[in-house]
Design a protein around this motif. Structure first.
Motif, PDB file in Angstrom:
ATOM      1  N   MET A 114      25.559  20.166  46.205  1.00 32.93           N
ATOM      2  CA  MET A 114      25.957  21.522  46.504  1.00 32.93           C
ATOM      3  C   MET A 114      27.471  21.650  46.339  1.00 32.93           C
ATOM      4  N   VAL A 115      27.902  22.713  45.675  1.00 30.26           N
ATOM      5  CA  VAL A 115      29.308  22.952  45.406  1.00 30.26           C
ATOM      6  C   VAL A 115      29.948  23.616  46.623  1.00 30.26           C
ATOM      7  N   LYS A 116      31.081  23.086  47.032  1.00 27.36           N
ATOM      8  CA  LYS A 116      31.821  23.641  48.167  1.00 27.36           C
ATOM      9  C   LYS A 116      32.770  24.716  47.643  1.00 27.36           C
ATOM     10  N   ILE A 117      32.675  25.901  48.202  1.00 28.91           N
ATOM     11  CA  ILE A 117      33.534  27.012  47.802  1.00 28.91           C
ATOM     12  C   ILE A 117      34.728  27.047  48.742  1.00 28.91           C
ATOM     13  N   ALA A 118      35.917  27.001  48.169  1.00 31.24           N
ATOM     14  CA  ALA A 118      37.138  26.931  48.967  1.00 31.24           C
ATOM     15  C   ALA A 118      37.665  28.300  49.375  1.00 31.24           C
ATOM     16  N   SER A 119      37.311  29.333  48.615  1.00 31.31           N
ATOM     17  CA  SER A 119      37.838  30.663  48.879  1.00 31.31           C
ATOM     18  C   SER A 119      36.779  31.719  48.591  1.00 31.31           C
ATOM     19  N   TYR A 120      36.821  32.791  49.358  1.00 30.41           N
ATOM     20  CA  TYR A 120      35.908  33.910  49.102  1.00 30.41           C
ATOM     21  C   TYR A 120      36.131  34.496  47.715  1.00 30.41           C
ATOM     22  N   LYS A 121      37.327  34.305  47.164  1.00 30.24           N
ATOM     23  CA  LYS A 121      37.634  34.829  45.829  1.00 30.24           C
ATOM     24  C   LYS A 121      36.815  34.143  44.740  1.00 30.24           C
ATOM     25  N   GLU A 122      36.242  33.000  45.064  1.00 26.94           N
ATOM     26  CA  GLU A 122      35.371  32.291  44.119  1.00 26.94           C
ATOM     27  C   GLU A 122      33.950  32.853  44.120  1.00 26.94           C
ATOM     28  N   LEU A 123      33.607  33.627  45.127  1.00 25.37           N
ATOM     29  CA  LEU A 123      32.263  34.176  45.234  1.00 25.37           C
ATOM     30  C   LEU A 123      32.057  35.301  44.213  1.00 25.37           C
ATOM     31  N   GLN A 124      30.993  35.194  43.448  1.00 24.84           N
ATOM     32  CA  GLN A 124      30.701  36.225  42.450  1.00 24.84           C
ATOM     33  C   GLN A 124      30.527  37.590  43.109  1.00 24.84           C
ATOM     34  N   VAL A 125      29.920  37.623  44.285  1.00 21.41           N
ATOM     35  CA  VAL A 125      29.701  38.893  44.968  1.00 21.41           C
ATOM     36  C   VAL A 125      31.028  39.548  45.353  1.00 21.41           C
ATOM     37  N   TRP A 126      32.006  38.765  45.734  1.00 15.97           N
ATOM     38  CA  TRP A 126      33.327  39.325  46.053  1.00 15.97           C
ATOM     39  C   TRP A 126      33.979  39.857  44.778  1.00 15.97           C
ATOM     40  N   GLN A 127      33.899  39.093  43.696  1.00 15.59           N
ATOM     41  CA  GLN A 127      34.489  39.507  42.420  1.00 15.59           C
ATOM     42  C   GLN A 127      33.874  40.809  41.911  1.00 15.59           C
ATOM     43  N   GLU A 128      32.548  40.884  41.969  1.00 15.62           N
ATOM     44  CA  GLU A 128      31.863  42.095  41.492  1.00 15.62           C
ATOM     45  C   GLU A 128      32.158  43.292  42.398  1.00 15.62           C
ATOM     46  N   SER A 129      32.272  43.045  43.692  1.00  7.93           N
ATOM     47  CA  SER A 129      32.592  44.156  44.598  1.00  7.93           C
ATOM     48  C   SER A 129      34.027  44.642  44.375  1.00  7.93           C
ATOM     49  N   MET A 130      34.925  43.757  43.982  1.00 11.97           N
ATOM     50  CA  MET A 130      36.285  44.175  43.628  1.00 11.97           C
ATOM     51  C   MET A 130      36.272  45.012  42.346  1.00 11.97           C
ATOM     52  N   ASN A 131      35.416  44.637  41.404  1.00 11.83           N
ATOM     53  CA  ASN A 131      35.255  45.457  40.187  1.00 11.83           C
ATOM     54  C   ASN A 131      34.749  46.849  40.557  1.00 11.83           C
ATOM     55  N   LEU A 132      33.843  46.892  41.524  1.00  5.95           N
ATOM     56  CA  LEU A 132      33.311  48.169  41.998  1.00  5.95           C
ATOM     57  C   LEU A 132      34.423  49.013  42.626  1.00  5.95           C
ATOM     58  N   VAL A 133      35.295  48.395  43.399  1.00  4.54           N
ATOM     59  CA  VAL A 133      36.427  49.109  43.995  1.00  4.54           C
ATOM     60  C   VAL A 133      37.260  49.762  42.899  1.00  4.54           C
ATOM     61  N   GLU A 134      37.616  48.992  41.885  1.00  2.37           N
ATOM     62  CA  GLU A 134      38.434  49.523  40.787  1.00  2.37           C
ATOM     63  C   GLU A 134      37.761  50.708  40.104  1.00  2.37           C
ATOM     64  N   LEU A 135      36.494  50.553  39.783  1.00  4.61           N
ATOM     65  CA  LEU A 135      35.756  51.594  39.080  1.00  4.61           C
ATOM     66  C   LEU A 135      35.657  52.869  39.917  1.00  4.61           C
ATOM     67  N   VAL A 136      35.326  52.718  41.176  1.00  5.12           N
ATOM     68  CA  VAL A 136      35.178  53.876  42.051  1.00  5.12           C
ATOM     69  C   VAL A 136      36.520  54.581  42.249  1.00  5.12           C
ATOM     70  N   TYR A 137      37.582  53.826  42.455  1.00  2.27           N
ATOM     71  CA  TYR A 137      38.900  54.445  42.624  1.00  2.27           C
ATOM     72  C   TYR A 137      39.278  55.268  41.394  1.00  2.27           C
ATOM     73  N   LYS A 138      38.989  54.764  40.210  1.00  2.00           N
ATOM     74  CA  LYS A 138      39.286  55.514  38.979  1.00  2.00           C
ATOM     75  C   LYS A 138      38.493  56.810  38.926  1.00  2.00           C
ATOM     76  N   GLU A 139      37.244  56.765  39.350  1.00  3.04           N
ATOM     77  CA  GLU A 139      36.394  57.961  39.312  1.00  3.04           C
ATOM     78  C   GLU A 139      36.831  59.014  40.323  1.00  3.04           C
ATOM     79  N   VAL A 140      37.143  58.602  41.552  1.00  3.13           N
ATOM     80  CA  VAL A 140      37.477  59.599  42.576  1.00  3.13           C
ATOM     81  C   VAL A 140      38.862  60.205  42.369  1.00  3.13           C
TER      82      VAL A 140
END
Length: 120
Positions: free
Chosen positions: A1-27
């Motif tokens: 099992m791979v040990k994740i050192a930071s939440y920034k390595e989590l794909q779900v965090w990365q994709e949710s940050m992409n969502l933040v960017e996209l939504v901010y541009k739209e609103v």
């Protein structure tokens, strides 16, 4: 099992940050009279998603992390509803890309929760 050192390595965090960017541009295109209404609500909801992922990860306790992931899911549902409202009132003409990213983040959150629950 791979040990994740930071939440920034989590794909779900990365994709949710992409969502933040996209939504901010739209609103940014919403009417200025909505800046304290729907625009503000949407921004708070979308920012809450990666923020709760990060906070839960930093707690270093699996049960708490799962709890924060559920909070992220709640914010995701809130965002989904608010984007639908924006579409229905005519502030957006389509939300296909946003909906796709919302679904991606939802699946990743459920997958991570399921994986973490197996560790308990």
């Amino acid at each position: 099992m791979v040990k994740i050192a930071s939440y920034k390595e989590l794909q779900v965090w990365q994709e949710s940050m992409n969502l933040v960017e996209l939504v901010y541009k739209e609103v940014n295109h919403f009417p200025s009279n909505e800046s304290y209404g729907l625009t503000s609500q949407i921004r708070r909801a979308v920012v809450s998603i990666p923020s709760n992922i990060a906070e839960g990860f930093m707690r270093k306790n699996t049960k708490e992390f799962i709890q924060f992931l559920h909070v992220s899911l709640g914010s995701l549902g809130e965002l989904d509803t608010q984007m639908e409202i924006a579409l229905r009132v005519g502030y957006l003409s389509k939300i296909t890309e946003i909906n796709s990213l919302i679904e991606t983040v939802r699946k990743l959150l459920y997958g991570l929760i399921k994986s973490l629950k197996k560790r308990l």
